[in-house]
Design a protein around this motif. Structure first.
Motif, PDB file in Angstrom:
ATOM      1  N   ASP A   1     -13.275  -1.127  10.612  1.00 52.06           N
ATOM      2  CA  ASP A   1     -13.516  -0.339  11.827  1.00 52.06           C
ATOM      3  C   ASP A   1     -12.246   0.321  12.346  1.00 52.06           C
ATOM      4  O   ASP A   1     -12.320   1.285  13.118  1.00 52.06           O
ATOM      5  CB  ASP A   1     -14.107  -1.229  12.928  1.00 52.06           C
ATOM      6  N   ASP A   2     -11.093  -0.202  11.947  1.00 51.30           N
ATOM      7  CA  ASP A   2      -9.816   0.353  12.403  1.00 51.30           C
ATOM      8  C   ASP A   2      -9.169   1.271  11.373  1.00 51.30           C
ATOM      9  O   ASP A   2      -8.043   1.742  11.584  1.00 51.30           O
ATOM     10  CB  ASP A   2      -8.846  -0.772  12.766  1.00 51.30           C
ATOM     11  N   LEU A   3      -9.855   1.530  10.287  1.00 49.80           N
ATOM     12  CA  LEU A   3      -9.367   2.453   9.262  1.00 49.80           C
ATOM     13  C   LEU A   3     -10.004   3.820   9.466  1.00 49.80           C
ATOM     14  O   LEU A   3     -11.133   3.931   9.952  1.00 49.80           O
ATOM     15  CB  LEU A   3      -9.708   1.924   7.868  1.00 49.80           C
ATOM     16  N   ASP A   4      -9.275   4.855   9.076  1.00 47.57           N
ATOM     17  CA  ASP A   4      -9.769   6.214   9.289  1.00 47.57           C
ATOM     18  C   ASP A   4      -9.924   7.019   8.008  1.00 47.57           C
ATOM     19  O   ASP A   4     -10.714   7.961   7.975  1.00 47.57           O
ATOM     20  CB  ASP A   4      -8.814   6.961  10.226  1.00 47.57           C
ATOM     21  N   ALA A   5      -9.148   6.689   6.985  1.00 49.97           N
ATOM     22  CA  ALA A   5      -9.171   7.491   5.761  1.00 49.97           C
ATOM     23  C   ALA A   5      -9.183   6.578   4.546  1.00 49.97           C
ATOM     24  O   ALA A   5      -8.506   5.545   4.519  1.00 49.97           O
ATOM     25  CB  ALA A   5      -7.974   8.431   5.701  1.00 49.97           C
ATOM     26  N   ALA A   6      -9.951   6.976   3.549  1.00 47.92           N
ATOM     27  CA  ALA A   6      -9.992   6.292   2.257  1.00 47.92           C
ATOM     28  C   ALA A   6      -9.857   7.357   1.185  1.00 47.92           C
ATOM     29  O   ALA A   6     -10.787   8.126   0.926  1.00 47.92           O
ATOM     30  CB  ALA A   6     -11.304   5.520   2.085  1.00 47.92           C
ATOM     31  N   VAL A   7      -8.677   7.437   0.591  1.00 39.87           N
ATOM     32  CA  VAL A   7      -8.395   8.478  -0.398  1.00 39.87           C
ATOM     33  C   VAL A   7      -8.731   7.939  -1.778  1.00 39.87           C
ATOM     34  O   VAL A   7      -8.157   6.944  -2.233  1.00 39.87           O
ATOM     35  CB  VAL A   7      -6.917   8.901  -0.341  1.00 39.87           C
ATOM     36  N   ASP A   8      -9.662   8.594  -2.442  1.00 39.05           N
ATOM     37  CA  ASP A   8     -10.065   8.184  -3.783  1.00 39.05           C
ATOM     38  C   ASP A   8      -9.073   8.746  -4.790  1.00 39.05           C
ATOM     39  O   ASP A   8      -9.092   9.925  -5.118  1.00 39.05           O
ATOM     40  CB  ASP A   8     -11.483   8.680  -4.086  1.00 39.05           C
ATOM     41  N   GLY A   9      -8.199   7.872  -5.284  1.00 37.16           N
ATOM     42  CA  GLY A   9      -7.228   8.277  -6.291  1.00 37.16           C
ATOM     43  C   GLY A   9      -7.526   7.699  -7.649  1.00 37.16           C
ATOM     44  O   GLY A   9      -6.628   7.624  -8.497  1.00 37.16           O
ATOM     45  N   SER A  10      -8.790   7.291  -7.880  1.00 40.12           N
ATOM     46  CA  SER A  10      -9.126   6.612  -9.140  1.00 40.12           C
ATOM     47  C   SER A  10      -8.781   7.418 -10.386  1.00 40.12           C
ATOM     48  O   SER A  10      -8.380   6.828 -11.394  1.00 40.12           O
ATOM     49  CB  SER A  10     -10.599   6.198  -9.146  1.00 40.12           C
ATOM     50  N   PRO A  11      -8.878   8.763 -10.378  1.00 39.54           N
ATOM     51  CA  PRO A  11      -8.463   9.495 -11.584  1.00 39.54           C
ATOM     52  C   PRO A  11      -6.976   9.362 -11.891  1.00 39.54           C
ATOM     53  O   PRO A  11      -6.539   9.676 -13.004  1.00 39.54           O
ATOM     54  CB  PRO A  11      -8.829  10.952 -11.261  1.00 39.54           C
ATOM     55  N   TRP A  12      -6.184   8.892 -10.897  1.00 36.86           N
ATOM     56  CA  TRP A  12      -4.738   8.773 -11.076  1.00 36.86           C
ATOM     57  C   TRP A  12      -4.272   7.315 -11.110  1.00 36.86           C
ATOM     58  O   TRP A  12      -3.086   7.044 -10.959  1.00 36.86           O
ATOM     59  CB  TRP A  12      -4.028   9.541  -9.958  1.00 36.86           C
ATOM     60  N   VAL A  13      -5.222   6.391 -11.335  1.00 42.91           N
ATOM     61  CA  VAL A  13      -4.849   4.980 -11.395  1.00 42.91           C
ATOM     62  C   VAL A  13      -3.879   4.707 -12.536  1.00 42.91           C
ATOM     63  O   VAL A  13      -2.916   3.937 -12.390  1.00 42.91           O
ATOM     64  CB  VAL A  13      -6.097   4.084 -11.517  1.00 42.91           C
ATOM     65  N   ASP A  14      -4.105   5.316 -13.697  1.00 43.37           N
ATOM     66  CA  ASP A  14      -3.195   5.088 -14.829  1.00 43.37           C
ATOM     67  C   ASP A  14      -1.774   5.527 -14.477  1.00 43.37           C
ATOM     68  O   ASP A  14      -0.797   4.838 -14.812  1.00 43.37           O
ATOM     69  CB  ASP A  14      -3.680   5.837 -16.074  1.00 43.37           C
TER      70      ASP A  14
END
Length: 302
Positions: free
Chosen positions: A230-243
């Motif tokens: 509830d206190d978070l505002d952004a979730a950036v999906d960086g899964s293509p750059w996990v490697d």
């Protein structure tokens, strides 16, 4: 000079902090053509050394770890594609303050601190090293730590203070005109970890075979760096750059065990555990993605 349409500035305390907390985010925005600038406040001279043959670099021996960690940082940034990375005030201006663990399990200032330690830095002086960078790069987004430095490390706390003070000073047209034209950063974020995602990550990593990962950590009583959703505002999906993030973490070999649990995961588990990076918006107007409580882009709404 032609500025990129999207400009991201990150202020971190030591080499490796940026990759652990924001590595996938940085790689994502570089790949999308944004200008990414990293400011590292110290060279991490007091860090623990996990490579036995490099133990002589320690502060109580050759005291040469900082220069070595700078080479690790250079390698990590090359892997993430970040070409603009700088040391606050120049190499050696501020030294890693070191830390100890308190009775509550949080980091705190060490009993003995070097006279040039970042924790002892004059706040205005340190901010004045960052003000001209803010005014030169004109970032729309600034990323740093929360007021507790995520877990209490004095250099993280100081980086938070310097980043916020510099952002305020940079926005004042009458302040130090010699440091460039005023720029008011529209959005400021603090790095964070999601409590729910951390609980799930611990579960999946242990199910993958590493029963010692975060051993002793109670999933129902997580440390302060784990933030309620509830206190978070952004979730950036960086899964293509996990490697790329994993490779950059490997580059920080003195600080991150290359045979540790970070690298023992199947690719799909790694993407879930390390591919999404969370942030708290502390300045600016939130612009969550359709149907979501979170922004999926730190530049959303700009």
């Amino acid at each position: 000079m032609t500025l990129s349409d999207r400009r991201l500035l990150l202020v971190h305390a030591h080499p490796d902090d940026e990759t652990i907390m924001s590595g996938a985010t940085m790689a994502k925005y570089v790949a999308e053509g944004a200008q990414v600038t990293l400011i590292t406040c110290t060279l991490g001279e007091m860090g623990e050394i996990l490579v036995p043959e490099l133990e002589h670099l320690a502060a109580d021996r050759d005291d040469a770890l900082g220069a070595h960690r700078k080479t690790e940082l250079d390698a990590a940034m090359a892997l993430l594609g970040v070409t603009d990375h700088r040391i606050l005030g120049g190499e050696g201006r501020y030294r890693d303050s070191g830390m100890k663990w308190d009775d509550d399990g949080n980091a705190t200032a060490a009993d003995e601190i070097h006279e040039n330690a970042f924790w002892h830095a004059d706040l205005l002086e340190a901010a004045n090293h960052l003000v001209p960078i803010i005014r030169e790069e004109r970032p729309q987004v600034l990323v740093t730590y929360d007021e507790f430095g995520n877990y209490g490390h004095p250099d993280h706390i100081q980086a938070h203070r310097v980043a916020h003070y510099a952002a305020d000073l940079a926005a004042a047209p009458s302040y130090r005109r010699d440091l460039g034209e005023a720029w008011d950063v529209p959005k400021i974020y603090w790095t964070a970890m999601s409590k729910s995602a951390l609980r799930q990550g611990i579960k999946e990593i242990r199910e993958a075979g590493d029963l010692q990962f975060m051993e002793g950590m109670d999933p129902d009583n997580l440390p302060p760096f784990a933030i309620d959703d509830d206190d978070l505002d952004a979730a950036v999906d960086g899964s293509p750059w996990v490697d790329a993030k994993m490779d950059a973490m490997r580059a920080h070999a003195t600080q991150i065990a290359v045979d540790g649990p970070f690298f023992a995961l199947s690719n799909d588990v790694a993407q879930r555990a390390w591919g999404t990076e969370f942030y708290r918006l502390v300045k600016g107007t939130p612009a969550p993605a359709d149907g979501s409580a979170f922004e999926d882009d730190l530049f959303a709404g700009l």
